[in-house]
Design an enzyme around this catalytic site. Sequence first.
Site, mmCIF file in Angstrom:
data_model
loop_
_atom_site.group_PDB
_atom_site.id
_atom_site.type_symbol
_atom_site.label_atom_id
_atom_site.label_comp_id
_atom_site.label_asym_id
_atom_site.label_seq_id
_atom_site.Cartn_x
_atom_site.Cartn_y
_atom_site.Cartn_z
ATOM 1 N N CYS A 266 -19.818 11.739 -19.177
ATOM 2 C CA CYS A 266 -18.410 11.249 -18.654
ATOM 3 C C CYS A 266 -17.782 11.816 -17.694
ATOM 4 O O CYS A 266 -17.110 11.376 -16.754
ATOM 5 C CB CYS A 266 -17.359 10.921 -20.054
ATOM 6 S SG CYS A 266 -18.136 9.676 -20.932
ATOM 7 N N GLU A 397 -23.963 5.829 -18.288
ATOM 8 C CA GLU A 397 -23.566 4.886 -19.365
ATOM 9 C C GLU A 397 -22.319 3.954 -19.125
ATOM 10 O O GLU A 397 -21.534 3.492 -19.839
ATOM 11 C CB GLU A 397 -23.468 5.448 -20.759
ATOM 12 C CG GLU A 397 -22.261 6.600 -20.859
ATOM 13 C CD GLU A 397 -21.853 7.047 -22.314
ATOM 14 O OE1 GLU A 397 -23.050 7.621 -22.994
ATOM 15 O OE2 GLU A 397 -20.650 7.132 -22.744
HETATM 16 O O1 AHR Z 1 -22.281 14.174 -24.407
HETATM 17 C C1 AHR Z 1 -21.055 13.627 -24.591
HETATM 18 C C2 AHR Z 1 -20.806 12.465 -24.128
HETATM 19 O O2 AHR Z 1 -21.315 11.307 -24.820
HETATM 20 C C3 AHR Z 1 -20.827 12.212 -22.586
HETATM 21 O O3 AHR Z 1 -20.125 12.585 -21.834
HETATM 22 C C4 AHR Z 1 -21.014 10.806 -22.468
HETATM 23 O O4 AHR Z 1 -21.739 10.349 -21.526
HETATM 24 C C5 AHR Z 1 -21.301 10.346 -23.844
HETATM 25 O O5 AHR Z 1 -20.572 9.399 -24.384
#
Ligand code: AHR
Length: 564
Positions: A266, A397
């Site tokens: 994220c 994602e």
């Molecule tokens: O790995 C932790 C978080 O999980 C990442 O930042 C995100 O892409 C997913 O939701």
Amino acid sequence: MLFFLAACLHCFITPSALGQSVKTVNIKNSKKISADLFGLFFEDINYAADGGLYAEQVQNRSFEYSPADNRQWHSLSFWEYITPGFSYGNLNVATNAPVHANNPHYAVLNIEHIGSVPENTGGRQPLPASITTGRPGVGIKNSGFANMVSKKGEQYNFSMFAKLLSATPVDMYVSLQDTRGKVLTENKLTVNKNEWSKYNASLMVTENCDSTQIVLLAVSEGKLALDLISVFPENTFKKRQNGLRTDLAQLLADMKPAFIRFPGGCLSHGDGVGNMYRWKNTIGPLEERVEQKNLWGYHQTAGLGYYEYFQFCEDIGAKPLPVLPAAVSCQNSGGTWRIGGTGQRALPLDEMQDYIQEVLDLIEWANGAVTTTWGAKRAAAGHAAPFNLQYIGIGNEDKITPEFEQRFKMIFEAVKAKHPEITIIGTSGPFHSGEDYDKGWKVANDLKVPVVDEHYYVQPDWLIKNQYRYDNYKRDAGKVYLGEYASWGNRLENAVAEALYMTGLERNGDVVSMASYAPLFAKNNFTQWKTDMIFFDNSGYYLTPNYYAQKCFRPTGAIIMLIK
Ligand code: AHR
């Protein structure tokens, strides 16, 4: 137990575990395991970068912390103003003439009076040692990310930007001290220039101390501006300047990852479009990098930026896999995960050409000749040879909205047209199934995206029940990059379920081309995500069963796998 044995057997009998390469032989019903199958996912979550892999010891070195990072924080967080020996003055934060516009805040230390340390007269009520020892002066101190660790026989490199604001030069002592004020090492310097200049001092430590602080003490009257105050161990991984913690970096090197994905997660697409991770903000001189909040509730200095990521990949023989935002922010922006993830925001369409150019510039920066605009910047930073970028991820994602789809398509088509040699990785939402998964795969397959990033965090029994998931995937569609996966937990049963599942990834080497467990790092007491592969503190690290399971499956390579 059966699964534990399965995982152990994998470790003991596969050529991958032995680090050997076996010649391909033509066996019916066999498949090749993808050569880039097992890599690492690195995200600055759980203090993995600042306070973690990045070896900087000072916290809030540039006075850029703010309530946007964390509501309790401000420009002087993690700094303490000190006036030993009944000295006095004041400490302020200014922004009017910074060392660089990208780094607007700096400290102003006004030393009005240097007092004296009284002798202990031995009277009926003796003065405490904190008053009768040490040196008088006016200064600041910083204890890093829950204290610094200094090691016997090691050199630490102090540096700062400073500007003299008074007529007379200011003498300063720079020291590493323990929390009781015992000086472990010190050096003296004089700030004597009226423009921002870099001052350096080396600090040699003769004893181990895991509660070290850096103390800057002015011992003559005057006024100073201070910024980017840094303490780095000389001994970073491969002795790189602005480098990485040796123990953590070596641990990753020993895993022999085929690739490293960075900077997230994220963190890549950010908390609102203004927080998207923009690679150009993270290269060049440290004082020119753009710091910003980390959406995991702390701060990113960008000291570990794209140059350092690429250099580290090269240093350990891993392919770099940068993941760039698809010009939309995280759907959970503004904490909207609580109300269904409605926080995705998109860059305005009239900014898309510039954004696409930014993506293309990354490829030129990584791979272009030194005669190109961006290749020249890479060379100026110290790396004339190309970094051989092969993969690029677009999106993390994301919620598959029309805004996402439109922007993803624009970026994908532009990169594909200009750089057919680059493998672009698309995205299919945060879950193993459901609306974003379906829509993400449809977008990808309609556009013929070569590889698609899947993410899922699940219970161990899900992995067991779904171990044949990829046996049934279409062979004529995009390949899978399982970019984030883990079972919830760091128990042996989690590791065994993951190991079992990974045999399914190997078995499907013709459709699963890459995979990375996530998250990689978590600093003890600084975590935002519970299940992680490696826990660490300022002195060392703790390996989980999940780590050992991962390590069993490396390195990958030219291996034949029987499927029937
Ligand atoms: O790995 C932790 C978080 O999980 C990442 O930042 C995100 O892409 C997913 O939701």
